[in-house]
Design a protein around this motif. Structure first.
Motif, PDB file in Angstrom:
ATOM      1  N   LEU A  65       0.820  -1.213   0.000  1.00  0.00           N
ATOM      2  CA  LEU A  65       0.000   0.000   0.000  1.00  0.00           C
ATOM      3  C   LEU A  65       0.857   1.267   0.000  1.00  0.00           C
ATOM      4  O   LEU A  65       0.377   2.345   0.323  1.00  0.00           O
ATOM      5  CB  LEU A  65      -0.936   0.003   1.224  1.00  0.00           C
ATOM      6  N   GLY A  66       2.123   1.123  -0.376  1.00  0.00           N
ATOM      7  CA  GLY A  66       3.006   2.287  -0.394  1.00  0.00           C
ATOM      8  C   GLY A  66       2.608   3.276  -1.475  1.00  0.00           C
ATOM      9  O   GLY A  66       2.000   2.907  -2.476  1.00  0.00           O
ATOM     10  N   ARG A  67       2.927   4.548  -1.244  1.00  0.00           N
ATOM     11  CA  ARG A  67       2.629   5.575  -2.261  1.00  0.00           C
ATOM     12  C   ARG A  67       3.947   6.037  -2.846  1.00  0.00           C
ATOM     13  O   ARG A  67       4.731   6.698  -2.187  1.00  0.00           O
ATOM     14  CB  ARG A  67       1.894   6.759  -1.623  1.00  0.00           C
ATOM     15  N   TYR A  68       4.151   5.703  -4.118  1.00  0.00           N
ATOM     16  CA  TYR A  68       5.398   6.095  -4.763  1.00  0.00           C
ATOM     17  C   TYR A  68       5.088   6.869  -6.040  1.00  0.00           C
ATOM     18  O   TYR A  68       4.102   7.582  -6.111  1.00  0.00           O
ATOM     19  CB  TYR A  68       6.270   4.865  -5.005  1.00  0.00           C
ATOM     20  N   ARG A  69       5.887   6.702  -7.061  1.00  0.00           N
ATOM     21  CA  ARG A  69       5.792   7.548  -8.251  1.00  0.00           C
ATOM     22  C   ARG A  69       4.396   7.492  -8.873  1.00  0.00           C
ATOM     23  O   ARG A  69       3.792   6.431  -9.008  1.00  0.00           O
ATOM     24  CB  ARG A  69       6.832   7.100  -9.278  1.00  0.00           C
ATOM     25  N   LEU A  70       3.918   8.666  -9.280  1.00  0.00           N
ATOM     26  CA  LEU A  70       2.577   8.751  -9.870  1.00  0.00           C
ATOM     27  C   LEU A  70       2.581   8.321 -11.332  1.00  0.00           C
ATOM     28  O   LEU A  70       3.578   8.485 -12.037  1.00  0.00           O
ATOM     29  CB  LEU A  70       2.059  10.186  -9.782  1.00  0.00           C
ATOM     30  N   ASN A  72      -0.327   8.466 -14.727  1.00  0.00           N
ATOM     31  CA  ASN A  72      -1.674   8.759 -15.214  1.00  0.00           C
ATOM     32  C   ASN A  72      -1.954   7.960 -16.480  1.00  0.00           C
ATOM     33  O   ASN A  72      -1.253   8.122 -17.485  1.00  0.00           O
ATOM     34  CB  ASN A  72      -1.822  10.257 -15.506  1.00  0.00           C
ATOM     35  N   ASP A  73      -2.961   7.125 -16.410  1.00  0.00           N
ATOM     36  CA  ASP A  73      -3.411   6.409 -17.609  1.00  0.00           C
ATOM     37  C   ASP A  73      -4.286   7.393 -18.395  1.00  0.00           C
ATOM     38  O   ASP A  73      -5.485   7.511 -18.164  1.00  0.00           O
ATOM     39  CB  ASP A  73      -4.219   5.172 -17.200  1.00  0.00           C
ATOM     40  N   ILE A  74      -3.636   8.116 -19.308  1.00  0.00           N
ATOM     41  CA  ILE A  74      -4.296   9.236 -19.987  1.00  0.00           C
ATOM     42  C   ILE A  74      -5.519   8.790 -20.795  1.00  0.00           C
ATOM     43  O   ILE A  74      -6.437   9.580 -21.036  1.00  0.00           O
ATOM     44  CB  ILE A  74      -3.279  10.006 -20.867  1.00  0.00           C
ATOM     45  N   ASP A  75      -5.562   7.530 -21.177  1.00  0.00           N
ATOM     46  CA  ASP A  75      -6.721   7.025 -21.931  1.00  0.00           C
ATOM     47  C   ASP A  75      -7.985   7.060 -21.085  1.00  0.00           C
ATOM     48  O   ASP A  75      -9.095   7.063 -21.617  1.00  0.00           O
ATOM     49  CB  ASP A  75      -6.468   5.585 -22.416  1.00  0.00           C
ATOM     50  N   ASP A  76      -7.831   7.065 -19.781  1.00  0.00           N
ATOM     51  CA  ASP A  76      -8.991   7.103 -18.894  1.00  0.00           C
ATOM     52  C   ASP A  76      -9.195   8.482 -18.265  1.00  0.00           C
ATOM     53  O   ASP A  76     -10.107   8.667 -17.456  1.00  0.00           O
ATOM     54  CB  ASP A  76      -8.839   6.071 -17.764  1.00  0.00           C
ATOM     55  N   CYS A  77      -8.349   9.427 -18.611  1.00  0.00           N
ATOM     56  CA  CYS A  77      -8.433  10.766 -18.009  1.00  0.00           C
ATOM     57  C   CYS A  77      -9.466  11.608 -18.758  1.00  0.00           C
ATOM     58  O   CYS A  77      -9.432  11.683 -19.986  1.00  0.00           O
ATOM     59  CB  CYS A  77      -7.063  11.438 -18.068  1.00  0.00           C
ATOM     60  N   ILE A  78     -10.389  12.226 -18.017  1.00  0.00           N
ATOM     61  CA  ILE A  78     -11.434  13.039 -18.648  1.00  0.00           C
ATOM     62  C   ILE A  78     -11.098  14.532 -18.586  1.00  0.00           C
ATOM     63  O   ILE A  78     -11.923  15.371 -18.939  1.00  0.00           O
ATOM     64  CB  ILE A  78     -12.807  12.773 -18.000  1.00  0.00           C
ATOM     65  N   GLY A  79      -9.910  14.858 -18.095  1.00  0.00           N
ATOM     66  CA  GLY A  79      -9.486  16.260 -18.071  1.00  0.00           C
ATOM     67  C   GLY A  79     -10.307  17.146 -17.159  1.00  0.00           C
ATOM     68  O   GLY A  79     -10.420  18.347 -17.398  1.00  0.00           O
ATOM     69  N   CYS A  80     -10.835  16.558 -16.085  1.00  0.00           N
ATOM     70  CA  CYS A  80     -11.708  17.342 -15.191  1.00  0.00           C
ATOM     71  C   CYS A  80     -10.927  18.347 -14.358  1.00  0.00           C
ATOM     72  O   CYS A  80     -11.490  19.315 -13.854  1.00  0.00           O
ATOM     73  CB  CYS A  80     -12.497  16.404 -14.275  1.00  0.00           C
ATOM     74  N   GLY A  81      -9.633  18.112 -14.166  1.00  0.00           N
ATOM     75  CA  GLY A  81      -8.796  19.068 -13.439  1.00  0.00           C
ATOM     76  C   GLY A  81      -8.899  18.989 -11.927  1.00  0.00           C
ATOM     77  O   GLY A  81      -8.313  19.807 -11.222  1.00  0.00           O
ATOM     78  N   ALA A  86      -6.639  20.018  -6.475  1.00  0.00           N
ATOM     79  CA  ALA A  86      -6.484  19.461  -5.117  1.00  0.00           C
ATOM     80  C   ALA A  86      -5.034  19.442  -4.655  1.00  0.00           C
ATOM     81  O   ALA A  86      -4.771  19.444  -3.452  1.00  0.00           O
ATOM     82  CB  ALA A  86      -7.044  18.043  -5.084  1.00  0.00           C
ATOM     83  N   CYS A  87      -4.096  19.433  -5.600  1.00  0.00           N
ATOM     84  CA  CYS A  87      -2.680  19.290  -5.212  1.00  0.00           C
ATOM     85  C   CYS A  87      -2.233  20.478  -4.354  1.00  0.00           C
ATOM     86  O   CYS A  87      -2.281  21.619  -4.804  1.00  0.00           O
ATOM     87  CB  CYS A  87      -1.794  19.187  -6.452  1.00  0.00           C
ATOM     88  N   CYS A 136      -4.357  13.865  -4.848  1.00  0.00           N
ATOM     89  CA  CYS A 136      -4.800  13.878  -6.247  1.00  0.00           C
ATOM     90  C   CYS A 136      -5.389  12.530  -6.644  1.00  0.00           C
ATOM     91  O   CYS A 136      -6.387  12.462  -7.366  1.00  0.00           O
ATOM     92  CB  CYS A 136      -3.651  14.233  -7.172  1.00  0.00           C
ATOM     93  N   VAL A 137      -4.793  11.470  -6.154  1.00  0.00           N
ATOM     94  CA  VAL A 137      -5.285  10.121  -6.472  1.00  0.00           C
ATOM     95  C   VAL A 137      -6.670   9.908  -5.872  1.00  0.00           C
ATOM     96  O   VAL A 137      -7.559   9.340  -6.503  1.00  0.00           O
ATOM     97  CB  VAL A 137      -4.291   9.058  -5.936  1.00  0.00           C
ATOM     98  N   SER A 138      -6.855  10.409  -4.670  1.00  0.00           N
ATOM     99  CA  SER A 138      -8.122  10.161  -3.977  1.00  0.00           C
ATOM    100  C   SER A 138      -9.288  10.930  -4.608  1.00  0.00           C
ATOM    101  O   SER A 138     -10.433  10.511  -4.487  1.00  0.00           O
ATOM    102  CB  SER A 138      -8.008  10.519  -2.491  1.00  0.00           C
ATOM    103  N   VAL A 139      -9.020  12.047  -5.298  1.00  0.00           N
ATOM    104  CA  VAL A 139     -10.127  12.820  -5.881  1.00  0.00           C
ATOM    105  C   VAL A 139     -10.406  12.448  -7.341  1.00  0.00           C
ATOM    106  O   VAL A 139     -11.408  12.884  -7.907  1.00  0.00           O
ATOM    107  CB  VAL A 139      -9.880  14.346  -5.797  1.00  0.00           C
ATOM    108  N   CYS A 140      -9.548  11.666  -7.949  1.00  0.00           N
ATOM    109  CA  CYS A 140      -9.718  11.351  -9.378  1.00  0.00           C
ATOM    110  C   CYS A 140     -10.971  10.499  -9.595  1.00  0.00           C
ATOM    111  O   CYS A 140     -11.059   9.384  -9.081  1.00  0.00           O
ATOM    112  CB  CYS A 140      -8.483  10.614  -9.902  1.00  0.00           C
ATOM    113  N   PRO A 141     -11.946  11.009 -10.356  1.00  0.00           N
ATOM    114  CA  PRO A 141     -13.217  10.286 -10.501  1.00  0.00           C
ATOM    115  C   PRO A 141     -13.108   9.022 -11.343  1.00  0.00           C
ATOM    116  O   PRO A 141     -13.936   8.129 -11.220  1.00  0.00           O
ATOM    117  CB  PRO A 141     -14.135  11.316 -11.169  1.00  0.00           C
ATOM    118  N   THR A 142     -12.107   8.940 -12.208  1.00  0.00           N
ATOM    119  CA  THR A 142     -12.004   7.749 -13.062  1.00  0.00           C
ATOM    120  C   THR A 142     -10.906   6.788 -12.592  1.00  0.00           C
ATOM    121  O   THR A 142     -10.667   5.766 -13.236  1.00  0.00           O
ATOM    122  CB  THR A 142     -11.707   8.153 -14.523  1.00  0.00           C
TER     123      THR A 142
END
Ligand code: SF4
Ligand code: SF4
Length: 218
Positions: A65-70, A72-81, A86-87, A136-142
């Motif tokens: 459950l470690g949090r390391y390098r981020l 983004n699977d851009i194919d699933d990103c809806i660009g909601c911002g 949140a960052c 940022c991970v926790s708020v991402c809707p997708t």
């Protein structure tokens, strides 16, 4: 006089105890040579002899459950911002372009079937600044923005620490912007013409039809 010899005895005992501990770790380390047990489930409980790992051949395992390098699977990103807003240290930079109606199919859907309505030419994460707080991970809707198990990503040049995930090249982005601007200008022109025609005939222009719920992003 007796205190003098007592201090010598305590000093000698302390040195002998320290040497014994050092020797125990030393011999345990020899037994471990070539195998630091990094694949063992109880790795973190194995302290005896674990003095130095032969990095990079050996490395401390990353907890599940470690949090390391981020990433983004851009194919699933809806660009909601939402991640960018949140960052807390503003290390995410996003630029989006609204998709035109004839480009919706090309823009595609997320793996969950949600129609994407934004091109995301810029999605940069400055991982040199990122403190891996996970907001940022926790708020991402997708759930396309995730932490990976990659903990070692050092670079000689700090500029290489900015990761680019955007889904359009500069040339493509300019073309999309131009197309959107042209369509918006055309729509405004038609609206003005309709209003002028309505004014000339003495009738109020019909209100614009409400877009279907899906198209409105609801
Ligand atoms: S993990 Fe935290 S610091 Fe890093 S990008 Fe996300 S919100 Fe910002
Ligand atoms: S919150 Fe998720 S979907 Fe929204 S812009 Fe960020 S990564 Fe993309």
């Amino acid at each position: 006089m007796s205190e003098y010899f007592s201090n010598i005895r305590i000093g000698a005992t302390t040195i002998a105890t320290g040497l014994a501990i050092t020797l125990r770790h030393f011999f345990n380390a020899i037994h471990r040579k070539g195998d630091a047990g990094i694949d063992d489930a109880d790795y973190f409980k194995q302290v005896d002899g674990l003095c130095t790992l032969q990095y990079p051949r050996e490395a401390v395992p990353t907890p599940a459950l470690g949090r390391y390098r981020l990433y983004n699977d851009i194919d699933d990103c809806i660009g909601c911002g939402q991640c960018e807003r949140a960052c807390p240290i503003e290390c995410i930079t996003i630029e989006t372009i609204k998709t035109t109606a004839d480009d919706l199919a090309a823009c595609g859907k997320t793996s969950q079937g949600q129609q994407k309505r934004m091109w995301v030419p810029v999605f940069d994460i400055d991982v040199a600044k990122c403190m891996t707080c996970g907001i940022c991970v926790s708020v991402c809707p997708t759930e396309c923005l995730v932490h990976t198990p990659v903990s070692d990503f050092s670079e000689f040049d700090v500029r290489n620490m900015i990761y680019h995930f955007g889904n359009l090249s500069n040339i493509e982005a300019e073309a999309k912007k131009k197309k959107l601007a042209e369509q918006q200008a055309q729509a405004a022109k038609e609206k003005a013409a309709a209003a002028a025609a309505a004014a000339a005939s003495g009738t109020a222009p019909a209100p614009a039809a409400k877009p279907p719920a899906d198209e409105a992003g609801e």
